[in-house]
Design a protein around this motif. Structure first.
Motif, PDB file in Angstrom:
ATOM      1  N   PRO A  78      -2.886   9.404  -3.250  1.00 36.80           N
ATOM      2  CA  PRO A  78      -2.435   8.007  -3.176  1.00 36.80           C
ATOM      3  C   PRO A  78      -1.377   7.758  -2.102  1.00 36.80           C
ATOM      4  O   PRO A  78      -1.429   6.745  -1.398  1.00 36.80           O
ATOM      5  CB  PRO A  78      -1.873   7.750  -4.580  1.00 36.80           C
ATOM      6  CG  PRO A  78      -2.552   8.746  -5.450  1.00 36.80           C
ATOM      7  CD  PRO A  78      -2.782   9.951  -4.616  1.00 36.80           C
ATOM      8  N   ALA A  79      -0.397   8.660  -1.973  1.00 34.96           N
ATOM      9  CA  ALA A  79       0.673   8.445  -1.003  1.00 34.96           C
ATOM     10  C   ALA A  79       0.134   8.492   0.421  1.00 34.96           C
ATOM     11  O   ALA A  79       0.477   7.645   1.266  1.00 34.96           O
ATOM     12  CB  ALA A  79       1.775   9.483  -1.189  1.00 34.96           C
ATOM     13  N   VAL A  80      -0.709   9.459   0.723  1.00 35.04           N
ATOM     14  CA  VAL A  80      -1.291   9.569   2.065  1.00 35.04           C
ATOM     15  C   VAL A  80      -2.219   8.387   2.341  1.00 35.04           C
ATOM     16  O   VAL A  80      -2.269   7.864   3.458  1.00 35.04           O
ATOM     17  CB  VAL A  80      -2.048  10.902   2.212  1.00 35.04           C
ATOM     18  CG1 VAL A  80      -2.738  10.988   3.576  1.00 35.04           C
ATOM     19  CG2 VAL A  80      -1.096  12.076   2.039  1.00 35.04           C
ATOM     20  N   THR A  81      -2.931   7.949   1.308  1.00 34.66           N
ATOM     21  CA  THR A  81      -3.804   6.784   1.464  1.00 34.66           C
ATOM     22  C   THR A  81      -3.002   5.550   1.858  1.00 34.66           C
ATOM     23  O   THR A  81      -3.408   4.770   2.729  1.00 34.66           O
ATOM     24  CB  THR A  81      -4.564   6.513   0.152  1.00 34.66           C
ATOM     25  OG1 THR A  81      -5.393   7.631  -0.137  1.00 34.66           O
ATOM     26  CG2 THR A  81      -5.424   5.266   0.267  1.00 34.66           C
ATOM     27  N   GLY A  82      -1.840   5.369   1.215  1.00 35.54           N
ATOM     28  CA  GLY A  82      -0.985   4.242   1.572  1.00 35.54           C
ATOM     29  C   GLY A  82      -0.508   4.309   3.011  1.00 35.54           C
ATOM     30  O   GLY A  82      -0.436   3.292   3.707  1.00 35.54           O
ATOM     31  N   ASN A 115       0.821  -1.209   0.000  1.00 32.27           N
ATOM     32  CA  ASN A 115       0.000   0.000   0.000  1.00 32.27           C
ATOM     33  C   ASN A 115       0.857   1.261   0.000  1.00 32.27           C
ATOM     34  O   ASN A 115       0.608   2.190  -0.777  1.00 32.27           O
ATOM     35  CB  ASN A 115      -0.930  -0.002   1.223  1.00 32.27           C
ATOM     36  CG  ASN A 115      -2.172  -0.823   1.008  1.00 32.27           C
ATOM     37  OD1 ASN A 115      -3.131  -0.370   0.399  1.00 32.27           O
ATOM     38  ND2 ASN A 115      -2.165  -2.047   1.502  1.00 32.27           N
ATOM     39  N   VAL A 116       1.879   1.299   0.868  1.00 31.22           N
ATOM     40  CA  VAL A 116       2.732   2.488   0.944  1.00 31.22           C
ATOM     41  C   VAL A 116       3.545   2.648  -0.338  1.00 31.22           C
ATOM     42  O   VAL A 116       3.615   3.737  -0.922  1.00 31.22           O
ATOM     43  CB  VAL A 116       3.657   2.403   2.172  1.00 31.22           C
ATOM     44  CG1 VAL A 116       4.663   3.551   2.169  1.00 31.22           C
ATOM     45  CG2 VAL A 116       2.835   2.433   3.456  1.00 31.22           C
ATOM     46  N   GLY A 117       4.160   1.537  -0.799  1.00 32.08           N
ATOM     47  CA  GLY A 117       4.972   1.612  -2.009  1.00 32.08           C
ATOM     48  C   GLY A 117       4.152   1.934  -3.237  1.00 32.08           C
ATOM     49  O   GLY A 117       4.535   2.793  -4.056  1.00 32.08           O
ATOM     50  N   GLY A 118       3.004   1.265  -3.395  1.00 36.46           N
ATOM     51  CA  GLY A 118       2.145   1.549  -4.539  1.00 36.46           C
ATOM     52  C   GLY A 118       1.635   2.973  -4.519  1.00 36.46           C
ATOM     53  O   GLY A 118       1.563   3.642  -5.563  1.00 36.46           O
TER      54      GLY A 118
END
Length: 483
Positions: free
Chosen positions: A312-316, A166-169
Motif C-alpha cells: 500500500p505505501a509504495v502504491t501511494g 493516496n500517499v497518506g492512505g
C-alpha cells in the motif's frame, strides 16, 4: 503554489474592489482544498484493513464508507457555494472546517459501520463548504488581473490533494490503524481554521442574498439520487430496478428544480446560466477530465498491488508522476490562455488525458514501471494544461458576486465526472471478470482504460467546439444571464 504577483499582504479588504491577494492567504486556502480533497482518495487504500477490522463491515457498508463522503460532498457543493456568496464566505469556510473535524472525530470513534458512514457524511458536508468558499475568496481577492494564476494554484491544490490522499492512505494502511487517519484530521482541521482566521480577510457578500430552502432541498436531493445511481450502478446492475428508480428520481427532481427556479424571484441559481455555451463547455470539460483521472485512480491502485505486487505505501508513492505535470504546466497554461484564449490549452490538455489513458491501457504484468510512469506523465501534463482554463471558464461565466455558485458548479462537475469514471471502470472490469490475480486484472484493465480514454477523446471534440466564440472574442469570461 504561490506567485510573486499575489503579494504583499493586504489590509483586510472588504470586497472585490480590493484586488489584493496575499501569499499567506493563498497558501492557507490551498491547504484547506488539499486536505478536503485528500479524503476522497485516502479511504480507498484502507479498504482491506477496514474489511478485517473489529467493525466487520459488509461489502455494502464498505461501499457506503467510501461513497458517503463523495455523495454528501458533491450534493451540497452548489448550495454551500451560494450560501457563502449570500452569508459570508469566510464564515462558511470556518464552519466547513469545523464540520470536517467533527466528522473525522466521529469516524475515528466509530464502534459500528453506521457510525463510520455517518462520520464520513459529516466530513463530506464540511468539505462541501470548504471547496467553493476557498475558490470564491480567491476570485474576490485576486481580481481579473491575477485570477488565472490564483485559480491555477487552487487547481494544483486539488491535484496534490489526490496525491496526499493516496500517499497518506497508503502509509496508514501499511503502518498504522485506520483510525489514525481520522484522528490526524482533527488537529489538522483546527490548525487550518486558526490559519484561516489569521490570514484570510472577509469579502463582500452578494447583494442578492436571499435563502432558498425549497430550491436547495430539490437540488440536493436530485444530485444525491443521481450520484447514488452512478456509484451503485456497477454493484446492482445498470438496469436493476433500484438503479433505474434512482435515476428516474434524480431526473424528476432536476426537472422540478428547473421549473421552480425559473418561476422563483429568489432561486438558488437561475438555470438560464447554462445558455452560455462557454459555461456548458467548461462544465463538460471539467467533468471529462475528472472522469478520466478517477478512472485511472481506481484502476491504478489495483494494478500496482495485484499485478505489480506493490504494498500500500509504495502504491501511494507510485502515483507521484501524476503530480509533476499538474505542478509544472499550469504556468504554461496561464500564459497560453493569455496569448491565445482558453480553447487551445483545453483541447490539448483533454486530448493528452485521453491519449494517456489509451496508452496506459497497454500496461500488463511485464510492463516496466518506468514505461507506465511515462503514461502517467502524459495524463499529468494534460491535466495541468486544461484544468486551470476550465476552472476559470466556469467561474468567469458568472458575475463576480456569484463566484461561490460558480465554484459549486465546477466542483460538482468534478465529483460527478469522478463518480462516473469509477463507475464505468468498475463496470468494465466486472464484465471482464477482473479479480486479484495478476493476469486476470491486467487483461480486464486494458479494455476498461481504453473505453474511458475513447470517451474522453470524443468529449474533447465536443468541448473544443463549445469553446468556439461566434464573435471571435478570446477570453475565458463568457457572460451569463443574471436577474
Amino acid at each position: 503554489m504561490s506567485s510573486p504577483a499575489l503579494s504583499p499582504p493586504p489590509s483586510a479588504p472588504t470586497g472585490p474592489a480590493s484586488n489584493v491577494l496575499a501569499r499567506s492567504t493563498l497558501l492557507a486556502l490551498c491547504a484547506c482544498v488539499l486536505v478536503a480533497q485528500s479524503m476522497v482518495a485516502a479511504i480507498n487504500l484502507l479498504i482491506p484493513q477496514l474489511a478485517a477490522s473489529s467493525l466487520h463491515p459488509s461489502s455494502t457498508e464498505l461501499l457506503w464508507t467510501v461513497d458517503a463522503y463523495v455523495i454528501v460532498f458533491a450534493g451540497l457543493l452548489i448550495p454551500a457555494g451560494a450560501l457563502g456568496d449570500r452569508r459570508g464566505r469566510k464564515g462558511v469556510l470556518l464552519a466547513g472546517l469545523a464540520l470536517f473535524a467533527a466528522g473525522a472525530a466521529l469516524s475515528a470513534l466509530a464502534t459500528s459501520p453506521a457510525l463510520l458512514i455517518a462520520g464520513r457524511g459529516v466530513s463530506g458536508a464540511g468539505a462541501a463548504c470548504v471547496m467553493p468558499a476557498t475558490m470564491s475568496i480567491l476570485v474576490q481577492l485576486a481580481g481579473p488581473e491575477h485570477r488565472a494564476r490564483a485559480l491555477a494554484s487552487w487547481t494544483l491544490a486539488v491535484g496534490l490533494g489526490g496525491l496526499a490522499g493516496n500517499v497518506g492512505g497508503g502509509a496508514v494502511g501499511q503502518f498504522l490503524s485506520w483510525r489514525a487517519l481520522f484522528w490526524l484530521m482533527v488537529p489538522l482541521a483546527a490548525l487550518l481554521a486558526w490559519t484561516v482566521t489569521v490570514t484570510v480577510p472577509r469579502t463582500g457578500r452578494s447583494p442578492q442574498g436571499h435563502p432558498d430552502p425549497r430550491g436547495t432541498l430539490l437540488l440536493v436531493a436530485a444530485l444525491v439520487a443521481l450520484l447514488a445511481g452512478i456509484i451503485e450502478g456497477p454493484a446492482y446492475g445498470w438496469t436493476s430496478p433500484r438503479i433505474l428508480v434512482l435515476f428516474a428520481v434524480g431526473a424528476a427532481l432536476t426537472g422540478l428544480f428547473t421549473w421552480y427556479a425559473l418561476r422563483s424571484e429568489a432561486a438558488l441559481f437561475d438555470p438560464r446560466v447554462f445558455r452560455s455555451r462557454r459555461l456548458r463547455a467548461a462544465v463538460l470539460g471539467t467533468a471529462t477530465g475528472f472522469f478520466g483521472l478517477f478512472s485511472l485512480f481506481y484502476a491504478n491502485s489495483q494494478y500496482l498491488q495485484y499485478v505489480k505486487g506493490y504494498g500500500p505505501a509504495v502504491t501511494g508513492l507510485a502515483i507521484v508522476p501524476l503530480t509533476i505535470g499538474m505542478a509544472l504546466f499550469p504556468k504554461v497554461a496561464t500564459r497560453w490562455q493569455a496569448a491565445s484564449g482558453p480553447r487551445p490549452a483545453v483541447a490539448t490538455g483533454l486530448f493528452l488525458i485521453g491519449a494517456g489513458l489509451v496508452g496506459a491501457s497497454t500496461a500488463g504484468a511485464a510492463t516496466p514501471y518506468a514505461l507506465y510512469a511515462c503514461w502517467l506523465l502524459v495524463i499529468s501534463a494534460g491535466t495541468g494544461l486544461c484544468m486551470p482554463a476550465l476552472t476559470v471558464g466556469v467561474v468567469s461565466s458568472l458575475p463576480a458576486h456569484r463566484a461561490g455558485l460558480g465554484s459549486g458548479l465546477g466542483t460538482s462537475a468534478r465529483e460527478i465526472g469522478a463518480a462516473l469514471g469509477v463507475a464505468v471502470t468498475g463496470t468494465v472490469l466486472a464484465v471482464h471478470d477482473a479479480d486479484a490475480h495478476a493476469a486476470s486484472f491486467a487483461d480486464a484493465m486494458s479494455p476498461a482504460l481504453r473505453t474511458v480514454g475513447t470517451v474522453v477523446l470524443v468529449a474533447t471534440v465536443l468541448v473544443t467546439v463549445g469553446y468556439r466564440t461566434g464573435s471571435g472574442r478570446r477570453g475565458g469570461a463568457g457572460t451569463a444571464p443574471t436577474r
